[in-house]
Design a protein around this motif. Structure first.
Motif, mmCIF file in Angstrom:
data_model
loop_
_atom_site.group_PDB
_atom_site.id
_atom_site.type_symbol
_atom_site.label_atom_id
_atom_site.label_comp_id
_atom_site.label_asym_id
_atom_site.label_seq_id
_atom_site.Cartn_x
_atom_site.Cartn_y
_atom_site.Cartn_z
ATOM 1 N N GLY A 100 1.511 12.406 8.791
ATOM 2 C CA GLY A 100 2.271 11.162 8.691
ATOM 3 C C GLY A 100 1.867 10.281 7.536
ATOM 4 N N ASP A 101 0.741 10.582 6.874
ATOM 5 C CA ASP A 101 0.323 9.803 5.709
ATOM 6 C C ASP A 101 1.279 10.048 4.542
ATOM 7 O OD1 ASP A 101 -1.826 8.647 6.959
ATOM 8 O OD2 ASP A 101 -3.319 10.013 6.124
ATOM 9 N N THR A 102 1.485 9.016 3.749
ATOM 10 C CA THR A 102 2.428 9.078 2.639
ATOM 11 C C THR A 102 1.747 9.519 1.350
ATOM 12 O OG1 THR A 102 3.827 7.362 3.591
ATOM 13 C CG2 THR A 102 4.015 7.718 1.215
ATOM 14 N N ILE A 103 2.406 10.419 0.632
ATOM 15 C CA ILE A 103 1.961 10.874 -0.688
ATOM 16 C C ILE A 103 2.944 10.360 -1.729
ATOM 17 C CG2 ILE A 103 1.559 12.875 -2.182
ATOM 18 C CD1 ILE A 103 0.738 14.451 0.285
ATOM 19 N N ALA A 104 2.418 9.745 -2.787
ATOM 20 C CA ALA A 104 3.252 9.305 -3.898
ATOM 21 C C ALA A 104 3.356 10.416 -4.934
ATOM 22 C CB ALA A 104 2.673 8.053 -4.543
ATOM 23 N N ILE A 105 4.532 10.580 -5.507
ATOM 24 C CA ILE A 105 4.746 11.530 -6.597
ATOM 25 C C ILE A 105 4.858 10.730 -7.894
ATOM 26 C CG2 ILE A 105 6.161 13.402 -7.485
ATOM 27 C CD1 ILE A 105 4.982 14.002 -4.735
ATOM 28 N N ILE A 106 3.950 10.998 -8.826
ATOM 29 C CA ILE A 106 3.979 10.328 -10.117
ATOM 30 C C ILE A 106 4.050 11.382 -11.223
ATOM 31 C CG2 ILE A 106 2.633 8.393 -9.201
ATOM 32 C CD1 ILE A 106 0.279 9.383 -10.968
ATOM 33 N N SER A 155 -0.021 1.685 1.811
ATOM 34 C CA SER A 155 0.609 2.724 2.628
ATOM 35 C C SER A 155 0.574 4.101 1.966
ATOM 36 C CB SER A 155 2.063 2.353 2.922
ATOM 37 O OG SER A 155 2.797 2.217 1.717
ATOM 38 N N ILE A 156 0.276 4.151 0.674
ATOM 39 C CA ILE A 156 0.162 5.428 -0.036
ATOM 40 C C ILE A 156 -1.270 5.924 0.100
ATOM 41 C CG2 ILE A 156 0.206 6.528 -2.309
ATOM 42 C CD1 ILE A 156 2.492 4.587 -3.028
ATOM 43 N N LYS A 157 -1.430 7.136 0.603
ATOM 44 C CA LYS A 157 -2.764 7.652 0.905
ATOM 45 C C LYS A 157 -3.255 8.711 -0.083
ATOM 46 C CE LYS A 157 -2.856 5.036 4.518
ATOM 47 N NZ LYS A 157 -3.653 3.783 4.464
ATOM 48 N N ALA A 158 -2.349 9.305 -0.857
ATOM 49 C CA ALA A 158 -2.743 10.286 -1.865
ATOM 50 C C ALA A 158 -1.659 10.321 -2.932
ATOM 51 C CB ALA A 158 -2.937 11.667 -1.261
ATOM 52 N N ILE A 159 -1.982 10.924 -4.082
ATOM 53 C CA ILE A 159 -1.085 10.915 -5.237
ATOM 54 C C ILE A 159 -0.968 12.329 -5.782
ATOM 55 C CG2 ILE A 159 -0.719 9.991 -7.547
ATOM 56 C CD1 ILE A 159 -2.692 7.681 -6.682
ATOM 57 N N MET A 160 0.248 12.875 -5.769
ATOM 58 C CA MET A 160 0.466 14.182 -6.387
ATOM 59 C C MET A 160 1.203 13.988 -7.706
ATOM 60 S SD MET A 160 2.228 17.754 -5.124
ATOM 61 C CE MET A 160 0.694 18.348 -4.385
ATOM 62 N N CYS A 161 0.700 14.663 -8.749
ATOM 63 C CA CYS A 161 1.369 14.638 -10.041
ATOM 64 C C CYS A 161 2.467 15.694 -10.058
ATOM 65 C CB CYS A 161 0.368 14.885 -11.152
ATOM 66 S SG CYS A 161 -0.947 13.636 -11.203
#
Length: 319
Positions: free
Chosen positions: A25-31, A88-94
């Protein structure tokens, strides 16, 4: 027939590092901190991540295109800072690598990375961000990005290893020996990645070789043997091999060989590394071919043991 690389995963929860790992349920940001990408690539990666239980949010400029980069430096930096600072963003995927991630480092501080210790996930050009995090004492994941998650839909062994690592299930990797391996055992902070990328950080606040007590892993694609020779010499002439406890040699591809009397890149690397008097393993499955790019947790301690019959990289006994 060449001996196959053998990998086994022993899953274990590492409580001392659990703060950065994800729960369902944790949110991942895409950058997109590097080169420009496309909607299909990002959407394909999202489909896999959401199948794994991680809702995703795309950064405002992730699909921008500015002279081949995914936006201006300011736009790409603002996306990174947005992802770091949003609770609310818990991790970041490139989304992808390419070129340009190092642009952001001239406008961000180690203090900022320390203040927001979120795992950044990526490889290739993203090596620059992972090395910066390691200098800040923050973990990241050198591993697959959106393209691979789209292509394989998350079902292959490498993707499944990444899925486990995101949740804090850390691997013990066991691989077959290589004739050039140098036996021994060492513990250190895992740092490295794309050799030409971290070499370009030399002397900066983000240079991973300034960390004392590291297990350095290296890989590259499209770099000639003479250039790799210069990069190795750069490490030696700066006297920074004293910080390196062991070396993990990953995959090198798309280069001309044989050259200058060396059959291949491993023979060239061995010309240097045999004199460093530390454990060295060759043909580790990390690099630009997805099925040979198992995830490594950067900025975390691990133990490398190079034996005549196998190589073992273990995160679980180093905390």
């Amino acid at each position: 027939m060449k001996k196959l690389v053998i990998i086994s995963l022993m899953l274990c929860w590492m409580l001392s590092l659990s703060a950065q790992f994800l729960n369902s349920g944790d949110t991942i940001a895409i950058i997109s901190p590097s080169s420009a990408t496309d909607t299909a690539t990002i959407n394909g990666g999202i489909q896999t991540l959401e199948k794994w239980g991680y809702p995703c949010i795309v950064a405002p400029h992730a699909l921008a295109d500015y002279h081949g980069f995914a936006g201006t430096i300011d736009e790409r930096l603002s996306d990174l800072l947005w992802a770091l600072r949003t609770p609310s963003i818990k991790a970041i995927m490139c989304s992808r690598g390419g070129d340009g991630a190092a642009h952001l480092l001239s406008r961000i501080s180690l203090d900022t990375l320390q203040q927001y210790p979120k795992m950044i996930i990526g490889f290739s050009d993203v090596t620059a961000l992972l090395c910066a995090q390691a200098r800040a004492g923050v973990m990241g994941i050198h591993g697959s990005m959106c393209h691979a998650l789209k292509t394989y839909e998350g079902n292959d062994t490498v993707s499944q290893a990444l899925r486990g690592m995101l949740a804090g299930h850390l691997p013990t990797y066991r691989i077959a020996p290589h004739p050039l391996n140098i036996t021994g055992k060492a513990e250190g902070i895992i740092v490295g990645g794309n050799m030409s990328v971290f070499n370009n950080l030399a002397g900066s606040d983000f240079d991973p070789l300034f960390i004392d007590g590291i297990v350095l892993f290296i890989e590259d694609t499209g770099e000639g043997m003479s250039k790799v020779d210069r990069m190795l010499h750069n490490i030696e002439i700066r006297g920074l091999q004293k910080h390196i406890r062991a070396v993990i040699v990953g995959q090198f591809n798309k280069y001309k060989h044989p050259e200058n009397g060396f059959d291949d890149m491993y023979a060239l690397l061995n010309e240097y590394l045999q004199h460093w008097h530390i454990p060295v393993c060759y043909n580790f499955p990390v690099g630009h071919a997805h099925l040979k790019n198992f995830p490594l947790l950067t900025g975390a301690k691990a133990t490398l043991e190079v034996n005549p019959d196998e190589v073992v990289l273990d995160y679980n006994n180093s905390h």
